[in-house]
Design a protein around this motif. Structure first.
Motif, PDB file in Angstrom:
ATOM      1  N   SER A 150       0.540  -1.285  -0.162  1.00  0.00           N
ATOM      2  CA  SER A 150      -0.291  -0.336   0.435  1.00  0.00           C
ATOM      3  C   SER A 150       1.202   1.517   0.117  1.00  0.00           C
ATOM      4  CB  SER A 150      -1.006  -0.147   1.217  1.00  0.00           C
ATOM      5  OG  SER A 150      -0.533   0.212   2.566  1.00  0.00           O
ATOM      6  N   VAL A 151       0.345   2.033  -0.176  1.00  0.00           N
ATOM      7  CA  VAL A 151       1.258   3.306  -0.474  1.00  0.00           C
ATOM      8  C   VAL A 151      -0.293   4.431   0.078  1.00  0.00           C
ATOM      9  CG1 VAL A 151       1.874   5.347  -2.230  1.00  0.00           C
ATOM     10  CG2 VAL A 151       2.171   3.113  -2.621  1.00  0.00           C
ATOM     11  N   CYS A 152       0.446   5.312   1.302  1.00  0.00           N
ATOM     12  CA  CYS A 152      -0.324   6.119   2.151  1.00  0.00           C
ATOM     13  C   CYS A 152      -0.557   7.672   2.263  1.00  0.00           C
ATOM     14  CB  CYS A 152      -0.416   5.289   4.022  1.00  0.00           C
ATOM     15  SG  CYS A 152      -0.381   3.735   3.990  1.00  0.00           S
ATOM     16  N   PHE A 153      -1.353   8.598   2.439  1.00  0.00           N
ATOM     17  CA  PHE A 153      -1.077   9.520   2.722  1.00  0.00           C
ATOM     18  C   PHE A 153      -2.238  10.208   3.760  1.00  0.00           C
ATOM     19  CE2 PHE A 153       0.251   9.518  -2.070  1.00  0.00           C
ATOM     20  CZ  PHE A 153       1.561   9.186  -1.897  1.00  0.00           C
ATOM     21  N   THR A 154      -1.706  10.865   4.386  1.00  0.00           N
ATOM     22  CA  THR A 154      -1.941  11.763   5.380  1.00  0.00           C
ATOM     23  C   THR A 154      -3.320  12.577   4.893  1.00  0.00           C
ATOM     24  OG1 THR A 154      -1.042  13.032   5.665  1.00  0.00           O
ATOM     25  CG2 THR A 154      -0.851  11.781   7.032  1.00  0.00           C
ATOM     26  N   HIS A 155      -3.418  13.351   3.805  1.00  0.00           N
ATOM     27  CA  HIS A 155      -4.093  13.714   2.453  1.00  0.00           C
ATOM     28  C   HIS A 155      -5.348  13.631   2.178  1.00  0.00           C
ATOM     29  CE1 HIS A 155      -0.420  14.439   0.147  1.00  0.00           C
ATOM     30  NE2 HIS A 155      -1.361  13.758  -0.566  1.00  0.00           N
ATOM     31  N   GLY A 156      -6.384  13.927   2.001  1.00  0.00           N
ATOM     32  CA  GLY A 156      -7.592  13.867   1.279  1.00  0.00           C
ATOM     33  C   GLY A 156      -7.122  13.555  -0.518  1.00  0.00           C
ATOM     34  N   ALA A 157      -8.111  12.084  -1.189  1.00  0.00           N
ATOM     35  CA  ALA A 157      -7.996  12.049  -2.619  1.00  0.00           C
ATOM     36  C   ALA A 157      -7.665  13.382  -3.108  1.00  0.00           C
ATOM     37  CB  ALA A 157      -8.539  10.556  -2.902  1.00  0.00           C
ATOM     38  N   PRO A 210      -2.903   0.274  -7.849  1.00  0.00           N
ATOM     39  CA  PRO A 210      -4.375   0.622  -7.177  1.00  0.00           C
ATOM     40  C   PRO A 210      -4.800   0.161  -5.738  1.00  0.00           C
ATOM     41  CG  PRO A 210      -3.827  -1.617  -8.095  1.00  0.00           C
ATOM     42  CD  PRO A 210      -2.988  -1.572  -8.639  1.00  0.00           C
ATOM     43  N   VAL A 211      -2.846   0.419  -5.391  1.00  0.00           N
ATOM     44  CA  VAL A 211      -3.116   0.564  -3.830  1.00  0.00           C
ATOM     45  C   VAL A 211      -2.379   1.591  -3.086  1.00  0.00           C
ATOM     46  CG1 VAL A 211      -1.751  -2.018  -4.131  1.00  0.00           C
ATOM     47  CG2 VAL A 211      -0.338  -0.034  -3.679  1.00  0.00           C
ATOM     48  N   VAL A 212      -2.658   2.645  -3.554  1.00  0.00           N
ATOM     49  CA  VAL A 212      -2.762   3.685  -3.048  1.00  0.00           C
ATOM     50  C   VAL A 212      -4.005   4.769  -1.723  1.00  0.00           C
ATOM     51  CG1 VAL A 212      -3.223   5.039  -5.607  1.00  0.00           C
ATOM     52  CG2 VAL A 212      -2.463   6.563  -3.628  1.00  0.00           C
ATOM     53  N   GLU A 213      -3.637   5.056  -0.802  1.00  0.00           N
ATOM     54  CA  GLU A 213      -4.674   5.242   0.059  1.00  0.00           C
ATOM     55  C   GLU A 213      -4.860   6.781   0.063  1.00  0.00           C
ATOM     56  OE1 GLU A 213      -4.886   1.840   3.054  1.00  0.00           O
ATOM     57  OE2 GLU A 213      -4.487   0.154   1.711  1.00  0.00           O
ATOM     58  N   PHE A 214      -5.802   7.536   0.865  1.00  0.00           N
ATOM     59  CA  PHE A 214      -5.568   8.353   1.289  1.00  0.00           C
ATOM     60  C   PHE A 214      -6.627   8.827   2.681  1.00  0.00           C
ATOM     61  CE2 PHE A 214      -5.382   8.563  -3.514  1.00  0.00           C
ATOM     62  CZ  PHE A 214      -4.580  10.014  -3.650  1.00  0.00           C
ATOM     63  N   ASP A 215      -6.060  10.045   3.130  1.00  0.00           N
ATOM     64  CA  ASP A 215      -6.751   9.944   5.000  1.00  0.00           C
ATOM     65  C   ASP A 215      -6.437   8.854   5.534  1.00  0.00           C
ATOM     66  OD1 ASP A 215      -8.296  12.265   4.397  1.00  0.00           O
ATOM     67  OD2 ASP A 215      -9.450  11.312   2.825  1.00  0.00           O
ATOM     68  N   ARG A 216      -4.940   8.470   5.339  1.00  0.00           N
ATOM     69  CA  ARG A 216      -4.544   7.746   6.814  1.00  0.00           C
ATOM     70  C   ARG A 216      -3.937   8.255   7.680  1.00  0.00           C
ATOM     71  NH1 ARG A 216      -4.051   2.244   4.698  1.00  0.00           N
ATOM     72  NH2 ARG A 216      -3.264   1.778   6.723  1.00  0.00           N
ATOM     73  N   GLU A 217      -3.156   7.479   8.232  1.00  0.00           N
ATOM     74  CA  GLU A 217      -3.020   7.956   9.446  1.00  0.00           C
ATOM     75  C   GLU A 217      -0.832   8.166   9.541  1.00  0.00           C
ATOM     76  OE1 GLU A 217      -4.548   5.314   9.530  1.00  0.00           O
ATOM     77  OE2 GLU A 217      -6.065   6.390  10.360  1.00  0.00           O
ATOM     78  N   PHE A 218      -0.816   8.192   7.953  1.00  0.00           N
ATOM     79  CA  PHE A 218       1.302   8.534   7.923  1.00  0.00           C
ATOM     80  C   PHE A 218       1.187   8.796   6.398  1.00  0.00           C
ATOM     81  CE2 PHE A 218       1.007   3.953   7.428  1.00  0.00           C
ATOM     82  CZ  PHE A 218       2.123   3.590   6.889  1.00  0.00           C
ATOM     83  N   ASN A 219       2.062   8.837   5.893  1.00  0.00           N
ATOM     84  CA  ASN A 219       3.176   8.995   4.291  1.00  0.00           C
ATOM     85  C   ASN A 219       3.930   8.350   4.509  1.00  0.00           C
ATOM     86  OD1 ASN A 219       1.269  11.501   4.133  1.00  0.00           O
ATOM     87  ND2 ASN A 219       2.598  12.850   5.432  1.00  0.00           N
ATOM     88  N   GLY A 220       3.664   7.446   2.959  1.00  0.00           N
ATOM     89  CA  GLY A 220       4.650   6.008   2.939  1.00  0.00           C
ATOM     90  C   GLY A 220       4.386   5.322   2.612  1.00  0.00           C
ATOM     91  N   LEU A 221       5.024   4.025   2.384  1.00  0.00           N
ATOM     92  CA  LEU A 221       4.978   3.285   2.037  1.00  0.00           C
ATOM     93  C   LEU A 221       5.236   2.047   2.754  1.00  0.00           C
ATOM     94  CD1 LEU A 221       7.972   3.250  -1.116  1.00  0.00           C
ATOM     95  CD2 LEU A 221       5.399   3.566  -1.165  1.00  0.00           C
TER      96      LEU A 221
END
Length: 338
Positions: free
Chosen positions: A162-169, A182-193
């Motif tokens: 997964s790839v995570c970002f704290t900001h919105g999509a 397809p593994v990118v996610e937004f509004d998560r608790e951290f930024n990273g991989l």
């Protein structure tokens, strides 16, 4: 002092800006950067100016994925002298650990960390800007650069868990899915991989064992090291424990297998106290979380370990000089040119 970054952080910026119909030179001058100076990759420039430049460029180009598009243009050599050593590391894990340990040779505002648990490895990325700045583009550039770095070793067909970002999509996620899958996610608790830990055991096919010693010897003569310290370990545990509401020195000491006096002693040796470190960690996390308008302040209060939103509000005003709502509004208003 404000953090600095190497000119190489903007590699490809001029070309990208022009291809999207904006005037990159005018934007650079607007934030106080010299367009001519970009030719010297190892020159150091203001990290906050670069962050503001990326935000202004995204607005001017009407491309929410501007930072990611810039990450796509990054080359392995943009890392500078450390790239010579990374090519000779025996496997992906050692190369990644070396990059994180010496990240300040490239970017003084970058703070990244590698952790492994339950067969997964997580690379968390954050930026320490020292003041309220929108940093969506800089974060996406940094996470995209880490993704590109791993793909150099693991191949173009590799994909993270997964790839995570704290900001919105963004309104259009096409570029993100093209680059990350397809593994990118937004509004998560951290930024990273998040990646499979086993992938980090992959041998480095670029490595030449006969050259490794020479590369290491050269690099050690110029390296700026950022080794994990007891202070780092305590900070990591604070970050993990804050959302649970059980962030205490006793909990940290228990996790480290020592008593609280030992923790106090280690912190004092670094000029810190447990309270000061909790406040500093909260401040760093608060900047990331409050910047995301999709997160309610009540939710953020809980994630930072406050017993009530009113306690969070008082702490935030004391720490940042304004209310969380006002800080968020200023952040959303965008960078103020110098």
């Amino acid at each position: 002092m404000k953090p600095l970054v190497r000119n190489a952080a903007l590699n490809g910026y001029m070309e990208l800006g022009e291809s999207l119909g904006v005037d990159p030179r005018a934007l650079m001058k607007r934030v106080g950067l010299d367009p001519v100076g970009l030719a010297v990759q190892d020159r150091w420039i203001s990290g906050t100016a670069v962050t503001d430049l990326l935000e202004l460029s995204a607005v001017a180009a009407r491309r929410e994925e501007f930072g990611l598009l810039l990450a796509e243009r990054r080359r392995f050599s943009n890392l500078g002298p450390i790239s010579l050593v990374l090519r000779e590391e025996p496997d992906v894990r050692s190369a990644l650990q070396l990059l994180i340990r010496h990240e300040r040779m490239c970017n003084e505002m970058m703070r990244s960390r590698l952790t492994e648990a339950d067969g997964l490895a997580t690379v968390k990325v954050s930026l320490e800007l020292g003041e309220a700045h929108r940093a969506r583009q800089a974060i996406e550039l940094a996470v995209g650069a880490f993704h590109g770095f791993l793909r150099v070793f693991l191949g173009a067909r590799w994909r993270p868990v997964s790839v995570c970002f704290t900001h919105g999509a963004p309104r259009d996620v096409t570029a993100h899915r093209r680059y990350f899958g397809p593994v990118v996610e937004f509004d998560r608790e951290f930024n990273g991989l998040v990646v499979h830990a086993a992938a980090l055991d992959t041998p480095n096919t670029m490595s030449d064992p006969l050259l490794r010693g020479y590369a290491r010897q050269y690099f050690e003569s110029i390296a700026v090291t950022s080794e994990t310290t007891e202070l780092d370990r305590v900070r990591e545990l604070i970050e993990v424990l804050l959302p649970t509401g059980r962030c205490s020195i006793e909990q940290v000491a228990g996790s480290l297998g020592v008593d609280r006096r030992t923790v106090h002693r280690h912190l004092a040796a670094s000029g810190e106290t447990f309270s000061s470190l909790v406040n500093a960690t909260r401040a760093q996390l608060a900047e990331q979380l409050v910047a995301n308008p999709r997160r309610s302040l009540t939710e953020i209060s809980g994630l930072l370990g406050f017993s009530a939103p009113s306690a969070f509000s008082r702490w935030f005003r004391d720490r940042f000089g304004v209310s969380a709502r006002e800080w968020r509004a200023r952040r959303e208003a965008g960078p103020v040119p110098n």
